[in-house]
Design a protein around this motif. Structure first.
Motif, PDB file in Angstrom:
ATOM      1  N   GLU A  47       0.846  -1.086  -0.030  1.00  0.00           N
ATOM      2  CA  GLU A  47      -0.040  -0.058   0.011  1.00  0.00           C
ATOM      3  C   GLU A  47       0.963   1.113  -0.046  1.00  0.00           C
ATOM      4  N   THR A 280      -8.367  10.059  -3.868  1.00  0.00           N
ATOM      5  CA  THR A 280      -8.557   9.119  -3.100  1.00  0.00           C
ATOM      6  C   THR A 280      -9.559   9.589  -1.924  1.00  0.00           C
ATOM      7  N   ARG A 282      -9.333   7.566   1.245  1.00  0.00           N
ATOM      8  CA  ARG A 282      -9.196   6.753   2.311  1.00  0.00           C
ATOM      9  C   ARG A 282      -9.199   7.664   3.803  1.00  0.00           C
ATOM     10  N   ASP A 641      -0.163   0.252  -5.677  1.00  0.00           N
ATOM     11  CA  ASP A 641      -1.331   1.167  -5.318  1.00  0.00           C
ATOM     12  C   ASP A 641      -1.402   2.306  -6.192  1.00  0.00           C
ATOM     13  N   HIS A 643      -4.327   4.672  -8.712  1.00  0.00           N
ATOM     14  CA  HIS A 643      -5.694   5.093  -8.979  1.00  0.00           C
ATOM     15  C   HIS A 643      -5.853   6.080 -10.114  1.00  0.00           C
ATOM     16  N   GLY A 669     -10.689  -4.043  -7.705  1.00  0.00           N
ATOM     17  CA  GLY A 669      -9.642  -3.085  -7.108  1.00  0.00           C
ATOM     18  C   GLY A 669     -10.399  -1.541  -6.981  1.00  0.00           C
ATOM     19  N   ASN A 672     -10.670   0.116  -3.737  1.00  0.00           N
ATOM     20  CA  ASN A 672      -9.337   0.738  -3.241  1.00  0.00           C
ATOM     21  C   ASN A 672      -9.418   2.193  -3.033  1.00  0.00           C
ATOM     22  N   TYR A 676      -7.481   0.232   0.912  1.00  0.00           N
ATOM     23  CA  TYR A 676      -5.975  -0.523  -0.135  1.00  0.00           C
ATOM     24  C   TYR A 676      -6.452  -1.973   0.453  1.00  0.00           C
ATOM     25  N   ARG A 677      -6.636  -2.941  -0.459  1.00  0.00           N
ATOM     26  CA  ARG A 677      -6.570  -4.379  -0.399  1.00  0.00           C
ATOM     27  C   ARG A 677      -5.921  -4.984  -1.743  1.00  0.00           C
ATOM     28  N   ASP A 678      -5.140  -6.005  -1.493  1.00  0.00           N
ATOM     29  CA  ASP A 678      -4.553  -6.762  -2.813  1.00  0.00           C
ATOM     30  C   ASP A 678      -4.821  -8.237  -2.739  1.00  0.00           C
ATOM     31  N   GLU A 681      -7.287  -7.469  -5.977  1.00  0.00           N
ATOM     32  CA  GLU A 681      -7.099  -6.338  -6.414  1.00  0.00           C
ATOM     33  C   GLU A 681      -5.958  -5.870  -7.390  1.00  0.00           C
TER      34      GLU A 681
END
Length: 710
Positions: A47, A280, A282, A641, A643, A669, A672, A676-678, A681
């Motif tokens: 991330e 983003t 977040r 990571d 966008h 994804g 995200n 954030y996750r993977d 994604e």
């Protein structure tokens, strides 16, 4: 999914970015986002959209054994560029060659095309530098340096200053800083808000406004798979284009540019993505996210679906209608699919649980310290209150001021012309932000663009907007009555488009130079801009004083609380400014339990082709099949990571060599945007091997191949 300030995220089918149609570009996250306040999750895995002056080099060395020097980061920064059409790119030759996505460059490709020369459909290859085609209104930026200006932006603001007064003071200070910087350096200067107002930095850019098209593949291969494949993987898109920056009529000779890897991308290798993620959320609070889930996103999805259906029907009427509507339709379809993904994320109980847990943890840490509780404890209540305030006027504000007549070039010009002379007469610090001294060059470039405008498309866009007016606000609304003046939406659209002379750049300049001439003008689009100006300004002031002001004040205090509790080592939300992400190239296991490989190849492309749009290959690719090495890596995925706005970002290896270009993300994804996750994604890239092989074997672009070092 280029997400920074637009109602629609422009994206050709293979895009993570924004758009060609400037009118559409005036509202995205400013329309559905309440800006950002602060609840962070701990940084994990790969991330991070990292500031270049706060890049976690020690973490990279610890995790991957790679020692990144300051020289490496400086070279990456000075080789990277921002395309102000809404994406990223890089210098890739000593003669100013620029590398970006086809969908990022599509604005220019579309504008230099015509009915007789459709470079979107047929592609373009300049046989020599003299054949390169000038983009009418494209600017690219290189980040030269960053200066901290937090204290200067907050000058005159104290804890006791009313939020609306503090907001006005900050805006005035920002306008002054940007203007003084631009005058003293001759560069572009942007004050950037970081950590929701906890920090302000001055970004100083070298700008180039003479940018020319060098090469573009056919859209049918650049955006292969169209809307059905958008935000999916495996993918088969040749989503890249090449431009060249000029200065004083000659190609730029950049001191820094990225060389290309001779071997290309490989499974498992560490890569870096250098680009400009747009926006983003977040750091958004739970109240803000619930507002988007319950109000803003449903509103936008409804508008997008209806407009997409209308544009599709319009394009089916005539091949030329299809051509002129192509960019707007791509933007609308992309936005609809992206917003659907965002909406799905906010409807995901697990994602919202993660956000609530993070917010609860921060609020508890504040509550456990009496001093912090006294200073910060009520902030979340303040944010919830301004969210409730915004709900009361969100729809008319969007329709009258933030995104009126989305997509219309004529109205965008009329609105700018109507306000230009009035705003310029004011002191710089008192103007609307888009008319401040530092913003005027870009505004004027757009306002006086020679790009073609298509009246039939303009009529459609105005008619759809007027339908929204009556649907959302009612036929008895005073502004709606003035706009329609007893006419139907269709007849009104014909009236406003049929009676304007703003297609003439000289007429735009004449009006913009004289506020009295604008006030006396009988031009119908200027008339429409005047009708919306008074209610638009009133709603804008309400937003700035009641929403933006409280948000900025609250968010900056939450940022202070975070710094006090967690330190200032986390990355801020994206701001369409330069960031670097790092991650391995890596496949995944999808929701059905199937293994998804790290890369696709040309053999897969031909296997995916059906012969019918949007899975039909251009003739050049049908003929080239015997010449191609079919096992060449074509598209690949990583856990980087990224966008919207990262579209066009160069993907480089640990030597700083180009191994690909970012162009999309998979559907998994999209959430995200918030967390954030993977697990599944992924970011999606075009492999450098596939680009070189296509230039060599399909397009026989020997001049370009040589310039890239092959």
């Amino acid at each position: 999914m280029m997400i920074h300030k637009h109602l629609f995220i422009s994206k050709k089918a293979c895009q993570l970015a924004n758009s060609p149609a400037r009118g559409i570009m005036e509202a995205m996250l400013r329309t559905i986002t309440l800006l950002f306040a602060a609840t962070f999750l701990p940084v994990t895995a790969d991330e991070g959209m990292w500031l270049l002056n706060r890049f976690p080099a020690a973490e990279v060395k610890k995790k991957f054994g790679v020692n990144l020097t300051d020289a490496f980061m400086d070279h990456l920064r000075l080789s990277s560029v921002r395309f102000n059409s809404g994406g990223s790119g890089s210098f890739v030759s000593a003669d100013g060659m620029l590398f970006t996505n086809h969908h990022v460059g599509a604005d220019c490709i579309y504008k230099v095309s015509s009915k007789d020369h459709d470079y979107m459909k047929d592609g373009f290859l300049a046989k020599s530098q003299t054949d390169e085609k000038a983009c009418p209104d494209l600017e690219v930026n290189i980040l030269l340096r960053i200066e901290s200006v937090t204290d200067k932006v907050n000058a005159g603001v104290t804890d006791s200053t009313a939020p609306a007064d503090a907001n006005r003071a900050r805006r005035a200070n920002i306008a002054k800083l940007e203007s003084e910087c631009a005058k003293s350096t001759g560069n572009r200067c942007d004050v950037v808000t970081l950590y929701s107002g906890g920090q302000y930095d001055l970004y100083i850019y070298k700008k180039y406004t003479d940018v020319r098209l060098v090469f573009a593949p056919e859209e049918s291969i650049a955006a292969f798979g169209g809307d059905p494949d958008n935000f999916t993987y495996p993918r088969f898109c040749l989503d890249f284009a090449l431009f060249r920056a000029y200065e004083n009529g000659k190609p730029v000779k950049p001191e820094h540019y990225l060389k290309w890897s001779k071997t290309g991308a490989r499974d498992g290798e560490l890569i870096f993505v250098s680009g400009h993620p747009g926006s983003t959320e977040r750091m958004a609070t739970v109240a803000q996210l619930e507002y988007q889930r319950d109000v803003a996103l449903p509103y936008s999805l409804d508008i997008l679906k209806k407009l997409a259906d209308r544009l599709l029907a319009f394009g089916a009427e005539d091949p030329e209608y299809k051509r002129i509507a192509r960019d707007v339709l791509a933007s609308v379809q992309n936005s609809y699919k992206a917003f659907t993904g965002f909406y799905g994320g906010l409807k995901d109980d697990e994602l919202m649980r993660l956000k609530r847990d993070a917010e609860t943890k921060l609020r508890k840490a504040v509550a456990d310290d009496p001093a912090k509780q006294a200073k910060f404890g009520k902030i979340w209540d303040d944010i919830a209150a301004y969210v409730d305030e915004y709900k009361q006027f969100y729809v008319p504000y969007s329709l009258f001021e933030r995104a009126p007549v989305s997509g219309s070039e004529f109205f965008g010009i009329a609105k700018s012309v109507n306000r230009y002379a009035v705003e310029k007469a004011k002191p710089n610090t008192e103007r609307l932000r888009t008319y401040a001294d530092a913003a005027l060059p870009q505004l004027e470039m757009a306002m006086y663009s020679t790009a073609p405008i298509y009246p039939k498309l303009e009529e459609l866009l105005l008619e759809e907007w007027m339908k929204r007016l009556t649907e959302k606000l009612g036929a008895e609304n005073e502004v709606v009555k003035k706009v329609l003046n007893g006419r139907s939406p269709r007849d009104s659209a014909k009236y406003y488009v049929g009676g304007t002379k703003l297609i003439d750049v000289a007429e735009r300049k004449r009006l913009a130079a004289d506020a009295a001439a604008v006030a006396a003008s009988t031009d119908t689009m200027i008339e429409l801009a005047r009708i919306l100006d008074t209610p638009g300004r009133a709603l804008r002031k309400r937003f700035e004083d009641k929403v933006e002001a409280v948000q900025t004040s609250s968010a900056s205090r939450i940022a202070q609380a975070r710094f006090a509790i967690y330190g200032a080592n986390e990355y801020p939300d994206a701001t369409f400014t330069l960031r670097v992400s790092f991650a391995p190239v890596k496949g995944y296991t999808n929701a059905a339990g199937a293994k998804v490989p790290w890369a696709t190849d040309f053999a897969g492309l031909y296997g995916h082709a059906t012969g019918k749009e949007p899975f039909e290959l251009p003739e050049s690719w049908k003929q080239a099949k015997p010449r191609l090495r079919l096992k060449t890596p074509y598209n690949f995925v990583s856990t980087a990571d990224t966008h919207g706005g990262n579209s066009g970002s160069p993907t480089v290896n640990t030597k700083g060599e180009v191994v690909g270009i970012l162009f999309d993300g998979n559907i998994e994804g999209l959430p995200n945007q918030y967390v954030y996750r993977d697990k599944m994604e992924r970011s999606v890239h075009v492999a450098s091997q596939g680009i070189v092989e296509s230039l060599r074997s399909v397009y026989k672009a020997d001049r370009i191949i040589k310039e890239l070092g092959f």
